[in-house]
Design a protein around this motif. Sequence first.
Motif, PDB file in Angstrom:
ATOM      1  N   ARG A 472       0.856  -1.192   0.000  1.00  0.00           N
ATOM      2  CA  ARG A 472       0.000   0.000   0.000  1.00  0.00           C
ATOM      3  C   ARG A 472       0.883   1.230   0.000  1.00  0.00           C
ATOM      4  NH1 ARG A 472      -1.816   3.571   3.918  1.00  0.00           N
ATOM      5  NH2 ARG A 472      -1.277   2.200   5.662  1.00  0.00           N
ATOM      6  N   LEU A 473       0.650   2.112  -0.962  1.00  0.00           N
ATOM      7  CA  LEU A 473       1.324   3.403  -1.026  1.00  0.00           C
ATOM      8  C   LEU A 473       0.261   4.479  -0.918  1.00  0.00           C
ATOM      9  CD1 LEU A 473       4.104   4.919  -1.665  1.00  0.00           C
ATOM     10  CD2 LEU A 473       3.148   5.173  -3.975  1.00  0.00           C
ATOM     11  N   THR A 474       0.382   5.347   0.074  1.00  0.00           N
ATOM     12  CA  THR A 474      -0.578   6.434   0.274  1.00  0.00           C
ATOM     13  C   THR A 474       0.162   7.759   0.208  1.00  0.00           C
ATOM     14  OG1 THR A 474      -2.015   5.067   1.658  1.00  0.00           O
ATOM     15  CG2 THR A 474      -2.279   7.453   1.822  1.00  0.00           C
ATOM     16  N   VAL A 475      -0.304   8.621  -0.683  1.00  0.00           N
ATOM     17  CA  VAL A 475       0.325   9.925  -0.917  1.00  0.00           C
ATOM     18  C   VAL A 475      -0.656  11.014  -0.509  1.00  0.00           C
ATOM     19  CG1 VAL A 475       1.249  11.473  -2.677  1.00  0.00           C
ATOM     20  CG2 VAL A 475       1.711   9.009  -2.802  1.00  0.00           C
ATOM     21  N   TYR A 476      -0.165  11.985   0.255  1.00  0.00           N
ATOM     22  CA  TYR A 476      -0.955  13.139   0.673  1.00  0.00           C
ATOM     23  C   TYR A 476      -0.521  14.343  -0.159  1.00  0.00           C
ATOM     24  CZ  TYR A 476      -2.479  10.574   4.843  1.00  0.00           C
ATOM     25  OH  TYR A 476      -3.033   9.646   5.697  1.00  0.00           O
ATOM     26  N   ALA A 477      -1.466  15.071  -0.712  1.00  0.00           N
ATOM     27  CA  ALA A 477      -1.145  16.224  -1.552  1.00  0.00           C
ATOM     28  C   ALA A 477      -0.362  17.264  -0.759  1.00  0.00           C
ATOM     29  CB  ALA A 477      -2.429  16.839  -2.110  1.00  0.00           C
ATOM     30  N   ASP A 478       0.729  17.745  -1.355  1.00  0.00           N
ATOM     31  CA  ASP A 478       1.527  18.848  -0.813  1.00  0.00           C
ATOM     32  C   ASP A 478       2.146  18.541   0.544  1.00  0.00           C
ATOM     33  OD1 ASP A 478       0.901  20.491  -3.047  1.00  0.00           O
ATOM     34  OD2 ASP A 478      -1.024  20.952  -2.122  1.00  0.00           O
ATOM     35  N   GLU A 479       2.335  17.267   0.836  1.00  0.00           N
ATOM     36  CA  GLU A 479       2.989  16.875   2.087  1.00  0.00           C
ATOM     37  C   GLU A 479       4.256  16.082   1.750  1.00  0.00           C
ATOM     38  OE1 GLU A 479       2.183  18.016   4.855  1.00  0.00           O
ATOM     39  OE2 GLU A 479       0.059  18.542   4.715  1.00  0.00           O
ATOM     40  N   PRO A 480       5.331  16.279   2.509  1.00  0.00           N
ATOM     41  CA  PRO A 480       6.571  15.547   2.224  1.00  0.00           C
ATOM     42  C   PRO A 480       6.568  14.116   2.757  1.00  0.00           C
ATOM     43  CG  PRO A 480       6.885  16.994   4.104  1.00  0.00           C
ATOM     44  CD  PRO A 480       5.494  17.267   3.595  1.00  0.00           C
ATOM     45  N   TRP A 481       5.520  13.712   3.432  1.00  0.00           N
ATOM     46  CA  TRP A 481       5.448  12.390   4.030  1.00  0.00           C
ATOM     47  C   TRP A 481       4.282  11.610   3.415  1.00  0.00           C
ATOM     48  CZ3 TRP A 481       0.606  12.341   6.001  1.00  0.00           C
ATOM     49  CH2 TRP A 481       0.053  13.565   6.391  1.00  0.00           C
ATOM     50  N   GLY A 482       4.270  10.338   3.676  1.00  0.00           N
ATOM     51  CA  GLY A 482       3.201   9.468   3.214  1.00  0.00           C
ATOM     52  C   GLY A 482       3.363   8.123   3.886  1.00  0.00           C
ATOM     53  N   GLU A 483       2.796   7.093   3.286  1.00  0.00           N
ATOM     54  CA  GLU A 483       2.903   5.755   3.855  1.00  0.00           C
ATOM     55  C   GLU A 483       3.248   4.733   2.774  1.00  0.00           C
ATOM     56  OE1 GLU A 483       0.468   4.518   7.557  1.00  0.00           O
ATOM     57  OE2 GLU A 483      -0.946   5.542   6.225  1.00  0.00           O
ATOM     58  N   LEU A 484       4.125   3.836   3.124  1.00  0.00           N
ATOM     59  CA  LEU A 484       4.456   2.680   2.300  1.00  0.00           C
ATOM     60  C   LEU A 484       4.490   1.469   3.224  1.00  0.00           C
ATOM     61  CD1 LEU A 484       5.452   1.113  -0.162  1.00  0.00           C
ATOM     62  CD2 LEU A 484       7.760   1.976   0.298  1.00  0.00           C
ATOM     63  N   VAL A 485       3.644   0.493   2.940  1.00  0.00           N
ATOM     64  CA  VAL A 485       3.507  -0.671   3.815  1.00  0.00           C
ATOM     65  C   VAL A 485       3.622  -1.937   2.984  1.00  0.00           C
ATOM     66  CG1 VAL A 485       2.015  -1.867   5.455  1.00  0.00           C
ATOM     67  CG2 VAL A 485       1.986   0.634   5.361  1.00  0.00           C
ATOM     68  N   ASP A 486       4.367  -2.898   3.514  1.00  0.00           N
ATOM     69  CA  ASP A 486       4.445  -4.230   2.920  1.00  0.00           C
ATOM     70  C   ASP A 486       3.387  -5.095   3.597  1.00  0.00           C
ATOM     71  OD1 ASP A 486       5.084  -6.926   2.305  1.00  0.00           O
ATOM     72  OD2 ASP A 486       7.168  -6.389   1.941  1.00  0.00           O
ATOM     73  N   LEU A 487       2.283  -5.335   2.905  1.00  0.00           N
ATOM     74  CA  LEU A 487       1.147  -6.014   3.516  1.00  0.00           C
ATOM     75  C   LEU A 487       1.411  -7.497   3.751  1.00  0.00           C
ATOM     76  CD1 LEU A 487      -1.625  -4.309   1.371  1.00  0.00           C
ATOM     77  CD2 LEU A 487      -1.098  -3.833   3.770  1.00  0.00           C
ATOM     78  N   ARG A 488       2.338  -8.076   3.032  1.00  0.00           N
ATOM     79  CA  ARG A 488       2.655  -9.483   3.253  1.00  0.00           C
ATOM     80  C   ARG A 488       3.477  -9.665   4.516  1.00  0.00           C
ATOM     81  NH1 ARG A 488       6.568 -12.541  -0.840  1.00  0.00           N
ATOM     82  NH2 ARG A 488       8.072 -11.411   0.458  1.00  0.00           N
ATOM     83  N   ASP A 489       4.520  -8.860   4.672  1.00  0.00           N
ATOM     84  CA  ASP A 489       5.395  -8.988   5.825  1.00  0.00           C
ATOM     85  C   ASP A 489       4.878  -8.239   7.049  1.00  0.00           C
ATOM     86  OD1 ASP A 489       7.015 -10.462   4.183  1.00  0.00           O
ATOM     87  OD2 ASP A 489       8.422  -8.816   3.774  1.00  0.00           O
ATOM     88  N   ASP A 490       3.975  -7.289   6.838  1.00  0.00           N
ATOM     89  CA  ASP A 490       3.479  -6.432   7.910  1.00  0.00           C
ATOM     90  C   ASP A 490       1.965  -6.272   7.760  1.00  0.00           C
ATOM     91  OD1 ASP A 490       3.205  -4.530   9.944  1.00  0.00           O
ATOM     92  OD2 ASP A 490       3.899  -2.867   8.682  1.00  0.00           O
ATOM     93  N   PRO A 491       1.188  -7.342   7.942  1.00  0.00           N
ATOM     94  CA  PRO A 491      -0.260  -7.275   7.690  1.00  0.00           C
ATOM     95  C   PRO A 491      -1.005  -6.325   8.608  1.00  0.00           C
ATOM     96  CG  PRO A 491       0.325  -9.347   8.751  1.00  0.00           C
ATOM     97  CD  PRO A 491       1.619  -8.690   8.356  1.00  0.00           C
ATOM     98  N   LEU A 492      -0.439  -5.995   9.775  1.00  0.00           N
ATOM     99  CA  LEU A 492      -1.086  -5.040  10.669  1.00  0.00           C
ATOM    100  C   LEU A 492      -0.747  -3.592  10.319  1.00  0.00           C
ATOM    101  CD1 LEU A 492      -0.698  -6.796  14.144  1.00  0.00           C
ATOM    102  CD2 LEU A 492      -2.643  -6.838  12.575  1.00  0.00           C
ATOM    103  N   GLU A 493       0.100  -3.397   9.325  1.00  0.00           N
ATOM    104  CA  GLU A 493       0.469  -2.051   8.848  1.00  0.00           C
ATOM    105  C   GLU A 493       1.064  -1.204   9.975  1.00  0.00           C
ATOM    106  OE1 GLU A 493      -2.549  -0.657   5.595  1.00  0.00           O
ATOM    107  OE2 GLU A 493      -3.706  -1.671   7.166  1.00  0.00           O
ATOM    108  N   LEU A 494       2.031  -1.773  10.672  1.00  0.00           N
ATOM    109  CA  LEU A 494       2.664  -1.095  11.811  1.00  0.00           C
ATOM    110  C   LEU A 494       3.948  -0.388  11.425  1.00  0.00           C
ATOM    111  CD1 LEU A 494       2.248  -3.910  14.505  1.00  0.00           C
ATOM    112  CD2 LEU A 494       0.714  -1.983  14.021  1.00  0.00           C
ATOM    113  N   ARG A 495       4.567  -0.800  10.325  1.00  0.00           N
ATOM    114  CA  ARG A 495       5.881  -0.262   9.969  1.00  0.00           C
ATOM    115  C   ARG A 495       5.769   0.519   8.661  1.00  0.00           C
ATOM    116  NH1 ARG A 495      11.293  -0.872  10.909  1.00  0.00           N
ATOM    117  NH2 ARG A 495      12.674  -0.773   9.108  1.00  0.00           N
ATOM    118  N   ASN A 496       5.879   1.814   8.764  1.00  0.00           N
ATOM    119  CA  ASN A 496       5.836   2.691   7.597  1.00  0.00           C
ATOM    120  C   ASN A 496       7.239   2.790   6.996  1.00  0.00           C
ATOM    121  OD1 ASN A 496       5.265   4.611   5.680  1.00  0.00           O
ATOM    122  ND2 ASN A 496       5.161   6.324   7.137  1.00  0.00           N
TER     123      ASN A 496
END
Length: 532
Positions: A472-496
């Motif tokens: 999962r890649l989540t991009v926020y408009a005009d923000e320098p941060w976002g999220e990238l999660v490996d759903l196979r290795d991190d199914p709880l989405e704890l490690r960005n």
Amino acid sequence: MAHSRESGRPNFVLFVTDQHKADHLGCYGDRVVSTPRIDALARDGRVFDDFHVASPICQPNRASLMTGRLPSAHGVLSNGRELSLSQRTFVDMLREAGWRTALVGKSHLQNITDAPAAWPGPGEERLPLESVRAHPGAYGQEVWRRWNDDPAFELQLPYYGFEHVQLTIGHADEQHGHWRRWLRQQLPDADRLIGPDHALPTPDLALRASRQAWRTRLPEELHPTRWIADRCCDWIAQQAAQEQPFFIQCSFPDPHHPFTPPGRFWDLVRPGDVPLPDSFAADLHDAPPPVRALRQAAAAGQARKGGHGAFAASEQEIREALALNHGSIAFIDEAVGRVVATLERLGLADDTVLVFTADHGELLGDRGLMLKGGLHYRSLTRVPFIWRDTAGRREPGRTSELAQTIDIAPSVLDRAGLAPANGMQGCSLLPLVQGQAQLAREQLLVEEEGQRRDFGLRQRPRLRTLLTRRHRLTVYADEPWGELVDLRDDPLELRNLWHAPEAQPLKGELALQLAATMARAASTSPYPSASA
């Protein structure tokens, strides 16, 4: 009979719940919630384990369900923006092809309040004119005050293709529309039974202070959930002797907050008996600013708990919400059972396609948070989807293929023998339903526009998510941060992994995929003119 079995024109019943996580059903693994009727549909049908919304917000995703188009195509990018009457819905197409059509319960294709769609933030100027003209037609038909102030107010039919509508507007026991009028006919002092100010005493309820839960005085037989089921059964019974096939959307406003399951469903599940989500108190690596802001506000005693936006809650609040949420779901399960029993009693069950889904999910303890908004965790984007076909075409099983709300419209049309409209962006799921093939889809696009500045951000959150089978890649408009999660290795989405050095090549690759997916999502309707 509504039609002959050999006609190839099945009936359809579409059940839609509101703010319902996929894993809060027995058939999706919940061992506490009681959903035997919905689980029975799952045993006889096809269960989708990786089904996601087009937007984890009510109005945008409901508009996507109706049009088979992403919010950026149909224009309802946030709550507070009404679906243009220029949009052709799949229900329009069914009606034009001879199906009788009905909606009972929640619609939310138009605004339910007169609040603005968005509040300008710093540097955002609200200009007096819009760049797009309103398509002719009646809007504001679902604003609850119009129904409350004018007892004669009615929808202009057909409404987005529905020729029969029995409407509920709002949530909990404070709903309006046709249900409130009916309730007042049953009881002249009906308004004394509803709302937190008239609720039964619950001095030990932690959620009572924020008005996110109260024990309603409404009995089960007068609650909107029962009313919706009964009105659906009444309408289906009227169709039994007709030659035309029918489509009915049975749309429940629950298990949405505030949580007010009536009668025995209030105590059906005890807060101490529900497990907290595995991520409730988990350590988060490089959590995005919205999550940090919510947790910091709670630590400082400044959490905003009374509205619709996400907030960090206490363990007791989350246990209460989970227990009451499960009570509401059990009540819905009973209502679904009433509708299915009516189909069986009338001899229509074998000729009717039953579909069950929800308009979006809920955090409900994920990361210690509740509600929704501005985040794209799977608890918000993943919803249940069950398709039980007619008796002669049932292929029970499960699929892990990626699917999405925009697929519902072309799937129903395909099953009805109708071609989709140009501009529909979803794909038919019938090959998966029939266990015949896999989809070529490798990714999904999820869109969201915030209505107001939250989380201490400089502007309203505007985000896009690319969801693949693994990431999962989540991009926020005009923000320098976002999220990238490996759903196979991190199914709880704890490690960005957004800032992780080793993940930068992957982030670049997924960013290109996101750009390509957004380009493909550009609307193709209408066709260019012949002279172009």
